[in-house]
Design a protein around this motif. Structure first.
Motif, PDB file in Angstrom:
ATOM      1  N   TRP A  60       1.012  -1.152  -0.112  1.00 42.30           N
ATOM      2  CA  TRP A  60       0.138  -0.079   0.029  1.00 42.30           C
ATOM      3  C   TRP A  60       0.750   1.327  -0.037  1.00 42.30           C
ATOM      4  O   TRP A  60       2.068   1.061   0.422  1.00 42.30           O
ATOM      5  CB  TRP A  60      -0.804   0.030   1.184  1.00 42.30           C
ATOM      6  CG  TRP A  60      -2.066   1.117   1.227  1.00 42.30           C
ATOM      7  CD1 TRP A  60      -2.145   2.130   2.100  1.00 42.30           C
ATOM      8  CD2 TRP A  60      -3.247   0.954   0.528  1.00 42.30           C
ATOM      9  NE1 TRP A  60      -3.222   2.684   2.005  1.00 42.30           N
ATOM     10  CE2 TRP A  60      -4.070   2.158   0.799  1.00 42.30           C
ATOM     11  CE3 TRP A  60      -3.702   0.236  -0.424  1.00 42.30           C
ATOM     12  CZ2 TRP A  60      -5.151   2.595   0.255  1.00 42.30           C
ATOM     13  CZ3 TRP A  60      -4.973   0.582  -0.927  1.00 42.30           C
ATOM     14  CH2 TRP A  60      -5.497   1.734  -0.582  1.00 42.30           C
ATOM     15  N   THR A  61       0.552   2.202  -0.677  1.00 44.81           N
ATOM     16  CA  THR A  61       1.210   3.644  -0.557  1.00 44.81           C
ATOM     17  C   THR A  61       0.329   4.746   0.073  1.00 44.81           C
ATOM     18  O   THR A  61      -0.884   4.947  -0.408  1.00 44.81           O
ATOM     19  CB  THR A  61       1.207   3.892  -2.176  1.00 44.81           C
ATOM     20  OG1 THR A  61       2.400   3.152  -2.523  1.00 44.81           O
ATOM     21  CG2 THR A  61       2.204   5.181  -2.042  1.00 44.81           C
ATOM     22  N   PHE A  62       1.036   5.325   1.158  1.00 42.79           N
ATOM     23  CA  PHE A  62       0.537   6.555   1.632  1.00 42.79           C
ATOM     24  C   PHE A  62       1.288   7.663   0.905  1.00 42.79           C
ATOM     25  O   PHE A  62       2.109   7.893   0.908  1.00 42.79           O
ATOM     26  CB  PHE A  62       0.795   6.548   3.218  1.00 42.79           C
ATOM     27  CG  PHE A  62       0.101   5.363   3.901  1.00 42.79           C
ATOM     28  CD1 PHE A  62      -1.379   5.781   4.445  1.00 42.79           C
ATOM     29  CD2 PHE A  62       0.489   4.390   4.190  1.00 42.79           C
ATOM     30  CE1 PHE A  62      -1.959   4.660   4.878  1.00 42.79           C
ATOM     31  CE2 PHE A  62      -0.042   3.233   4.891  1.00 42.79           C
ATOM     32  CZ  PHE A  62      -1.365   3.386   5.291  1.00 42.79           C
TER      33      PHE A  62
ATOM     34  N   SER B 273      -4.952   8.623   8.146  1.00 37.45           N
ATOM     35  CA  SER B 273      -5.041   8.519   6.782  1.00 37.45           C
ATOM     36  C   SER B 273      -6.563   8.027   6.452  1.00 37.45           C
ATOM     37  O   SER B 273      -7.246   7.754   7.358  1.00 37.45           O
ATOM     38  CB  SER B 273      -4.177   7.404   6.086  1.00 37.45           C
ATOM     39  OG  SER B 273      -4.433   6.256   6.539  1.00 37.45           O
ATOM     40  N   VAL B 274      -6.869   7.859   5.023  1.00 32.15           N
ATOM     41  CA  VAL B 274      -8.265   7.139   4.839  1.00 32.15           C
ATOM     42  C   VAL B 274      -7.971   5.590   5.121  1.00 32.15           C
ATOM     43  O   VAL B 274      -6.923   5.222   4.943  1.00 32.15           O
ATOM     44  CB  VAL B 274      -8.305   7.382   3.347  1.00 32.15           C
ATOM     45  CG1 VAL B 274      -9.686   6.438   2.920  1.00 32.15           C
ATOM     46  CG2 VAL B 274      -8.508   8.948   3.156  1.00 32.15           C
ATOM     47  N   GLY B 275      -8.964   5.160   5.687  1.00 28.62           N
ATOM     48  CA  GLY B 275      -8.684   3.679   6.131  1.00 28.62           C
ATOM     49  C   GLY B 275      -8.689   2.677   5.059  1.00 28.62           C
ATOM     50  O   GLY B 275      -9.145   2.885   3.820  1.00 28.62           O
TER      51      GLY B 275
ATOM     52  N   ALA C 270     -11.684   5.956   9.601  1.00 24.27           N
ATOM     53  CA  ALA C 270     -10.383   6.677   9.619  1.00 24.27           C
ATOM     54  C   ALA C 270      -9.378   5.810  10.230  1.00 24.27           C
ATOM     55  O   ALA C 270     -10.034   5.095  11.041  1.00 24.27           O
ATOM     56  CB  ALA C 270     -10.559   8.006  10.573  1.00 24.27           C
ATOM     57  N   MET C 271      -8.204   5.907   9.803  1.00 27.86           N
ATOM     58  CA  MET C 271      -7.203   5.257  10.471  1.00 27.86           C
ATOM     59  C   MET C 271      -6.067   6.098  10.733  1.00 27.86           C
ATOM     60  O   MET C 271      -5.829   6.901  10.244  1.00 27.86           O
ATOM     61  CB  MET C 271      -6.794   4.230   9.265  1.00 27.86           C
ATOM     62  CG  MET C 271      -5.431   3.350   9.629  1.00 27.86           C
ATOM     63  SD  MET C 271      -5.202   2.145   8.257  1.00 27.86           S
ATOM     64  CE  MET C 271      -6.383   0.703   8.491  1.00 27.86           C
ATOM     65  N   SER C 272      -5.331   5.626  11.873  1.00 30.03           N
ATOM     66  CA  SER C 272      -4.190   6.202  12.202  1.00 30.03           C
ATOM     67  C   SER C 272      -3.111   5.131  12.467  1.00 30.03           C
ATOM     68  O   SER C 272      -3.300   4.114  12.788  1.00 30.03           O
ATOM     69  CB  SER C 272      -4.170   7.085  13.393  1.00 30.03           C
ATOM     70  OG  SER C 272      -4.625   6.223  14.651  1.00 30.03           O
ATOM     71  N   LEU C 273      -1.870   5.480  11.907  1.00 28.58           N
ATOM     72  CA  LEU C 273      -0.813   4.212  11.921  1.00 28.58           C
ATOM     73  C   LEU C 273       0.545   4.747  12.302  1.00 28.58           C
ATOM     74  O   LEU C 273       0.863   5.837  12.335  1.00 28.58           O
ATOM     75  CB  LEU C 273      -0.559   3.708  10.413  1.00 28.58           C
ATOM     76  CG  LEU C 273      -1.703   3.192   9.619  1.00 28.58           C
ATOM     77  CD1 LEU C 273      -2.161   4.326   8.979  1.00 28.58           C
ATOM     78  CD2 LEU C 273      -1.324   2.041   8.774  1.00 28.58           C
TER      79      LEU C 273
END
Length: 313
Positions: free
Chosen positions: A159-161, A255-257, A297-300
């Motif tokens: 995946w790319t952020f 980011s978008v989840g 919503a996602m936080s990593l």
């Protein structure tokens, strides 16, 4: 999570039943009965509460590891010889006989000796996993997975952020930690029953920023309960070094989840250049993440970690 009760049913009684199991899925509804759901974990109820006025039910869920932790050994555990993965699988099945176990790496052979584990089943599993350089945990489908810890493979991000055009990053912070600067692992036997001497694994790459010539010798001490041969000790020491060598860089992202991501996945982080920032592109491992199952919503937290050349001394 908060759940609305079903009319005509004792929803609170059902959800707060001891040992109640919850399977969580999350995904996208494309419409026209086209729904794609991703496993987001299998959990056990830890605590339940109900608002007697409004009827809303609050449930706290925890990973199935809680059951393994709760179901301690009835007497001192003296395991027979066998692969460490098999010993771990037996211990998990002793607490949870319906669980599926997936063994992807064996972790070497444990030889029965004088080792006893009094009560703590999870401590036994942790000891076997550490000495076998294994990762042992429940995955998103509820399967107990035993594998070699994920390694950073820059050729295979899943995946790319990115910031800038077509950005899926809401906010991001980049950090280079300067503490826990280990560059040496000292492997020590637990007692005299282990017929190997202390071994030291040293970072050999003189160009590495944590080489002893730059920051001094910073040791990480590890006592093994199950390693029996110098070769096993060296292999485990190198695996430990790769973990404690530390993170060269971390990025915290909102980011978008994407519910398909897991801890240990390799991802790309691409930051577009600005007037005050030259931008950067990096390949990282996911260390941890949180996802809001309601909003998506996602936080990593991700880290970069380059495998270094090591030598035994």
């Amino acid at each position: 999570m908060t759940i609305s009760p079903e009319p005509g049913a004792d929803t609170f009684g059902l959800l707060s039943t001891p040992g109640a199991i919850f399977s969580i899925s999350h995904g996208i509804d494309y419409g026209a009965d086209d729904v794609e759901l991703i496993d987001c974990g299998v959990y056990e109820a830890a605590k339940g509460a109900v608002n007697l006025g409004e009827g809303g039910i609050g449930i706290s869920l925890v990973d199935l590891w809680q059951r393994v932790e709760r179901c301690r050994f009835l007497s001192a555990y003296y395991p027979a010889s066998g692969t460490r993965a098999a010993k771990i699988a037996e211990a998990v099945a002793g607490a949870f006989d319906t669980v599926d176990v997936l063994i992807l790496s064996q972790g070497g052979v444990y030889e029965q000796g004088d080792n006893l584990w009094e009560r703590d089943r999870t401590q036994f599993i942790a000891d076997m996993a550490k000495d076998g350089a294994l990762e042992a945990a429940f995955d998103a489908s509820g399967t107990f997975r035993i594998r070699t810890p994920p390694a950073l493979d820059g050729s295979a991000p899943v995946w790319t952020f990115r910031t800038g055009e077509a950005s899926n990053i809401v906010t991001a912070d980049r950090e280079r930690p300067l503490d826990r600067l280990y560059n040496t692992v000292v492997m020590q036997p637990m007692d005299d029953s282990q017929s190997w001497d202390q071994q030291t694994i040293v970072l050999a790459d003189i160009d590495h920023p944590r080489h002893p010539s730059k920051i001094g010798v910073v040791p990480f001490f590890y006592k093994s309960a199950t390693l029996n041969t110098p070769a096993e000790v060296t292999a485990a020491g190198i695996a430990i070094m790769q973990r404690v060598l530390g993170t060269t860089e971390t990025v915290s992202i909102t980011s978008v989840g994407n519910p398909a991501l897991e801890v240990g996945d390799v991802v790309s982080v691409v930051h577009a250049a600005t007037d005050t920032d030259p931008g950067f592109q990096a390949t990282h491992l996911i260390d941890s993440f949180q996802m809001d199952l309601d909003t998506g919503a996602m936080s990593l937290a991700t880290r970069s970690s380059t495998l270094a050349d090591l030598e035994e001394s």
